[in-house]
Design a protein around this motif. Structure first.
Motif, short mmCIF file in Angstrom:
data_model
loop_
_atom_site.label_atom_id
_atom_site.label_comp_id
_atom_site.label_asym_id
_atom_site.label_seq_id
_atom_site.Cartn_x
_atom_site.Cartn_y
_atom_site.Cartn_z
N SER A 152 -8.33 0.65 -2.33
CA SER A 152 -6.93 0.95 -2.09
C SER A 152 -6.13 0.83 -3.39
CB SER A 152 -6.35 0.01 -1.03
OG SER A 152 -6.22 -1.30 -1.57
N TYR A 153 -4.95 1.40 -3.39
CA TYR A 153 -4.06 1.27 -4.54
C TYR A 153 -3.80 -0.21 -4.81
CZ TYR A 153 -3.33 6.27 -4.01
OH TYR A 153 -3.53 7.63 -3.92
N GLY A 154 -3.64 -1.00 -3.74
CA GLY A 154 -3.42 -2.43 -3.89
C GLY A 154 -4.60 -3.15 -4.51
N GLU A 155 -5.81 -2.77 -4.11
CA GLU A 155 -7.01 -3.38 -4.69
C GLU A 155 -7.12 -3.07 -6.18
OE1 GLU A 155 -10.02 -3.54 -0.87
OE2 GLU A 155 -9.72 -1.61 -1.87
N ALA A 213 -3.74 2.01 1.74
CA ALA A 213 -4.17 0.77 2.40
C ALA A 213 -4.69 1.03 3.81
CB ALA A 213 -3.02 -0.24 2.43
N ALA A 257 -4.55 -2.47 -8.12
CA ALA A 257 -3.48 -3.26 -8.74
C ALA A 257 -3.97 -4.69 -8.98
CB ALA A 257 -2.23 -3.25 -7.86
N HIS A 285 0.95 -1.67 -6.73
CA HIS A 285 0.22 -0.60 -6.04
C HIS A 285 0.89 0.76 -6.20
CE1 HIS A 285 3.05 -2.13 -3.02
NE2 HIS A 285 3.02 -0.92 -2.50
#
Length: 169
Positions: free
Chosen positions: A105-108, A143, A110, A119
């Motif tokens: 994910s974008y968060g991962e 996400a 980040a 993210h």
């Protein structure tokens, strides 16, 4: 001064503009229109005019062909990061660590950069990458697992994810 060369190479998802410098792959872009337009933008960013030389880009285009044929899972290509700096570069380098056939994910991504709340900035970095496919921004998803836009071409992202899923079976 670094010399740059380019070629336009056919792929299953469209013509790819490939730009290589003495340092490595500078750009790989799936073209939306005439290659002259994309090349003009890159020329301005590079402050030099790449010469047309398909032989010099052959090591890259050969690996791209192997990838699309399902025979290559990792690229052995030096990358020239001159078109990206700062956090964008950090994010794209983190994206390069996502294994073939997997997503993050974008968060991962980040978190992998050490910027836990970035993210959205990761999404912007992926959207602005000058190096498609080899820098696997297509492996970065939302996400909730949905794939996102991929520069307005979610069908290209779906193709790449499906290609890797099929080759991994």
């Amino acid at each position: 001064m670094t010399s740059t060369v380019f070629s336009v190479h056919p792929t299953p998802i469209g013509q790819a503009l490939v730009v290589v410098s003495d340092e490595g792959l500078v750009a790989l872009q799936i073209l939306d229109g005439p290659h002259d337009d994309a090349l003009a933008e890159l020329t301005a960013a590079l402050h030099s005019v790449p010469e047309h030389d398909p032989d010099a880009t052959a090591p890259v285009t050969g690996q791209i062909d192997e990838y699309f044929a399902g025979r290559r899972r990792e690229f052995d290509i030096a990358l020239d990061w001159q078109l990206v700096r700062g956090f964008v570069r950090e994010a794209l380098q983190a994206v390069c660590e996502i294994p073939y056939g997997q997503t993050a994910s974008y968060g991962e991504v980040a978190i992998a950069t050490g910027h836990v709340r970035a993210h959205r900035a990761v999404g912007s970095a992926c959207a602005r990458t000058p190096i498609s496919i080899v820098v696997p921004a297509h492996r970065v998803v939302r996400a909730d697992g949905s794939i996102g836009e991929y520069g307005g071409h979610p069908e290209l992202k779906r193709f790449l994810l499906d290609l890797e899923a099929a080759a991994g079976e």
